[in-house]
Scaffold this active site. Sequence first.
Site, mmCIF file in Angstrom:
data_model
loop_
_atom_site.group_PDB
_atom_site.id
_atom_site.type_symbol
_atom_site.label_atom_id
_atom_site.label_comp_id
_atom_site.label_asym_id
_atom_site.label_seq_id
_atom_site.Cartn_x
_atom_site.Cartn_y
_atom_site.Cartn_z
ATOM 1 N N HIS A 11 -84.200 62.681 16.020
ATOM 2 C CA HIS A 11 -85.306 61.583 15.995
ATOM 3 C C HIS A 11 -86.497 62.051 16.706
ATOM 4 C CE1 HIS A 11 -84.515 59.517 19.612
ATOM 5 N NE2 HIS A 11 -83.189 59.692 19.348
ATOM 6 N N GLU A 84 -75.843 57.437 17.245
ATOM 7 C CA GLU A 84 -75.697 58.029 18.706
ATOM 8 C C GLU A 84 -74.357 57.551 19.265
ATOM 9 O OE1 GLU A 84 -75.733 60.231 20.487
ATOM 10 O OE2 GLU A 84 -77.497 60.510 21.677
#
Length: 208
Positions: A11, A84
């Site tokens: 990201h 994550e």
Amino acid sequence: MSVKKIYLIRHGQTDFNVRGIVQGSGVDSSLNEAGRRQAARFFAAYRHIPFDKVYTSVLRRTHESVHDFLALGLRHEQHAGLNEISWGTREGTRITAEEDEEYFGVLQQWRAGQTSARLEGGESPDDVAARQRPVIELLTSRPEEETVLVCMHGRAMRVILCQMLGYPLSQMDSFEHHNLCLYQLDYTGSMFTVRNFLDVRHLQETHV
């Protein structure tokens, strides 16, 4: 089967990245202005690729990083398996070597092969690998999706690259990452190979 092409990106930048604050899976932050520019530059460089589907984690920073692709009407799936790693009680805190020996001690344990170690309330690399495996199975079992874009997170990206390429998790730090970096992989039906390693050329001003 034909060769499947996987474009794997991290990201874009968030304010937490700039401030050195751990996000993990429990902090659902948005991209900052720099992160939005990074996303725009990646889109400008790769909008011509005929992606069959976009895969993201369930966290907004991945959705925002591929927003322009989704705006084209590309099919999209989000999977918590791509989230994550959870850093447990350390999420939302700023960590430096001077301030947190425990954090860096766990990183050392991972490098020593103790990949079941975790911070309090968090996940281990073994945990992350286990929840990624069903997503990898999806990616490899859909021959109709010949070219896919996958947007995820730094530590989780290191884990999934180890799994795809057959490296022990203790070697995950070999896979460096930057905000909106690209790893391009091919899957032949039996193995993954890397065609593009830590590519950030699209972030140069000339691509805007």
